[in-house]
Design an enzyme around this catalytic site. Structure first.
Site, PDB file in Angstrom:
ATOM      1  N   TYR A 131       0.822  -1.212   0.000  1.00  0.00           N
ATOM      2  CA  TYR A 131       0.000   0.000   0.000  1.00  0.00           C
ATOM      3  C   TYR A 131       0.861   1.268   0.000  1.00  0.00           C
ATOM      4  CZ  TYR A 131      -4.645  -1.978   0.767  1.00  0.00           C
ATOM      5  OH  TYR A 131      -5.844  -2.612   0.623  1.00  0.00           O
ATOM      6  N   ASP A 174      -2.642 -18.051   0.097  1.00  0.00           N
ATOM      7  CA  ASP A 174      -3.633 -18.771  -0.712  1.00  0.00           C
ATOM      8  C   ASP A 174      -4.269 -19.899   0.102  1.00  0.00           C
ATOM      9  OD1 ASP A 174      -1.113 -19.962  -0.716  1.00  0.00           O
ATOM     10  OD2 ASP A 174      -1.230 -20.660  -2.789  1.00  0.00           O
ATOM     11  N   ASP A 210      -6.121  -7.059   4.069  1.00  0.00           N
ATOM     12  CA  ASP A 210      -7.270  -6.427   3.425  1.00  0.00           C
ATOM     13  C   ASP A 210      -8.178  -7.513   2.844  1.00  0.00           C
ATOM     14  OD1 ASP A 210      -8.876  -4.397   2.210  1.00  0.00           O
ATOM     15  OD2 ASP A 210      -7.868  -4.820   0.309  1.00  0.00           O
ATOM     16  N   ASP A 217     -11.960  -9.240   4.522  1.00  0.00           N
ATOM     17  CA  ASP A 217     -13.255  -9.281   3.824  1.00  0.00           C
ATOM     18  C   ASP A 217     -13.806 -10.706   3.837  1.00  0.00           C
ATOM     19  OD1 ASP A 217     -13.169  -6.577   3.139  1.00  0.00           O
ATOM     20  OD2 ASP A 217     -13.862  -6.952   1.087  1.00  0.00           O
TER      21      ASP A 217
HETATM   22  C1  IPM Z   1     -10.317  -1.402   3.908  1.00  0.00           C
HETATM   23  C2  IPM Z   1     -10.574  -0.807   2.563  1.00  0.00           C
HETATM   24  C3  IPM Z   1      -9.444   0.152   2.231  1.00  0.00           C
HETATM   25  C4  IPM Z   1      -8.155  -0.629   2.203  1.00  0.00           C
HETATM   26  C5  IPM Z   1      -9.603   0.946   0.940  1.00  0.00           C
HETATM   27  C6  IPM Z   1     -10.952   1.626   0.840  1.00  0.00           C
HETATM   28  C7  IPM Z   1      -8.486   1.924   0.770  1.00  0.00           C
HETATM   29  O1  IPM Z   1     -10.716  -1.802   1.608  1.00  0.00           O
HETATM   30  O2  IPM Z   1     -10.195  -0.628   4.881  1.00  0.00           O
HETATM   31  O3  IPM Z   1     -10.238  -2.618   4.006  1.00  0.00           O
HETATM   32  O4  IPM Z   1      -7.836  -1.251   1.179  1.00  0.00           O
HETATM   33  O5  IPM Z   1      -7.457  -0.644   3.199  1.00  0.00           O
HETATM   34 MG    MG Z   2     -10.776  -3.769   2.428  1.00  0.00          MG
END
Ligand code: IPM
Ligand code: MG
Length: 352
Positions: free
Chosen positions: A142, A219, A243, A247
């Protein structure tokens, strides 16, 4: 005592869910006798519209001078065509870096009442899930060098020993307070930055002999999360892997609309935001689930203000409302009572 909280509603559903979190904080303040001073500032797309930049210096300054930051969400289709370095998401990166928030805690907890909302089979989920993803937040790909060079482009994943060491310690400290199991996720079969990552985790592990440590390639970790999620207690990983995996972890708990996060540094100042984004498709329709935002406020009370009892009062209220069968659309199932953003917030407030 007075607590100064910088509030960044941001874009899309951010404003709606933040409003509910603020209501909940007011009730907690009254009940426990705290004074929360809220200062609203702009960041993200709305700041681009007003000031021509996603993170105005003034916003960062207010945040730096606060005891904590509460953030809704940033971004939306309106700003999607802007060059990368001018997009609303830059506000998030700027806040994380500018406030030194290198440790991102993303608890993925499946409430008993929501077992039906998980896309995984009941025999895999069992009686619930409780995973803590610890994501490194101010390093890695990042923040490495990146450039577009004609018909090619590159991004750089770089980690220093010091950066890995400090996030490793956060992971181990949390593991000590939980199930004493830590899974470090990397791609050490390919990446040098991951080989360094693994080396440092091993070194720090020696200081925590009680914690059971294992390493997993990213993975495989993605697969294990859906195959046997109960094997995980604390997952510690780099910025991008964290990240992605957070999710995934959030979805197996039913909905990304349920998950809070805390971004912490070396001081008490932290930034608290839901894991979900600005959801432009449902913005302004009173459909968004405010629970992730509300539990983020609970995390703020716990980590920045040391208010464990107050934090639990919010979490308990959320559990009670879910137990009573109230659901927003994202976690709706047969026989449950569908409510909007505002009503969900009101129910939680009343419960407190
Ligand atoms: C998160 C989001 C952010 C990230 C984006 C919106 C920059 O996906 O906080 O997980 O990738 O960190
Ligand atoms: Mg995210």
């Amino acid at each position: 005592m007075n607590y100064k909280i910088a509030v960044i509603p941001g874009d899309g559903i951010g404003r709606e869910v933040v409003a509910q979190a603020i209501n909940v904080l007011k009730v907690v303040g009254e009940k426990f006798g705290h004074n929360f001073d809220l200062i609203e500032v702009d960041a993200g797309g709305c700041a681009i519209d007003k000031y021509g930049e996603p993170l105005p210096a003034q916003t960062l300054e207010v945040c730096k001078n606060s005891d904590s930051v509460l953030l809704g969400a940033v971004g939306g289709p309106k700003w999607d065509t802007l060059p990368g370095n001018q997009r609303p998401e830059q506000a998030l990166l700027g806040l994380r870096k500018g406030l030194g928030l290198f440790a991102n805690l993303r608890p993925a907890v499946l409430h008993n009442a929501l077992i039906d909302a998980s896309p995984l089979k009941p025999e895999i989920i069992g009686d619930g899930l409780d995973i803590m993803v610890v994501r490194e937040l101010t390093g890695g790909i990042y923040f490495g060098d990146r450039r577009r060079d004609g018909d090619a482009a590159f991004d750089t994943m770089k980690y220093s020993i010091q950066e890995v060491d400090r996030i490793a310690r956060v992971g181990f400290e949390i593991a000590m307070k939980r199930g004493k199991k830590l899974t470090s996720v990397d791609k050490a079969n390919i990446l040098d930055s991951s080989r360094l990552w693994r080396e440092v985790i091993e070194k720090v592990a020696k200081e925590y002999p009680e914690v059971e440590v294992n390493h997993m390639y990213v993975d495989n970790a993605a697969m294990q999360l859906v195959k046997n999620p109960k094997q995980f207690d604390v997952i510690v990983t780099g910025n991008m892997f964290g990240d992605i995996l957070s999710d995934e972890a959030s979805m197996i708990t039913g909905s990304i609309g349920m998950l809070p996060s805390a971004s912490l540094g070396t001081e008490k100042l932290g930034m608290y935001e839901p894991v979900h984004g600005s959801a432009p498709d449902i913005a302004g329709q009173d459909k968004a689930n405010p629970i992730a935002m509300i539990i983020s406020a609970a995390m703020m009370l716990r980590y920045s203000f040391d208010m464990e009892e107050e934090a639990q009062s919010i979490e308990k209220a959320v559990t009670n409302v879910l137990d009573k069968g109230y659901r927003t659309g994202d976690i709706m199932s047969d026989g449950m009572k569908l409510v909007g953003t505002k009503e969900m917030g009101d129910l939680i407030m009343k419960e407190i």
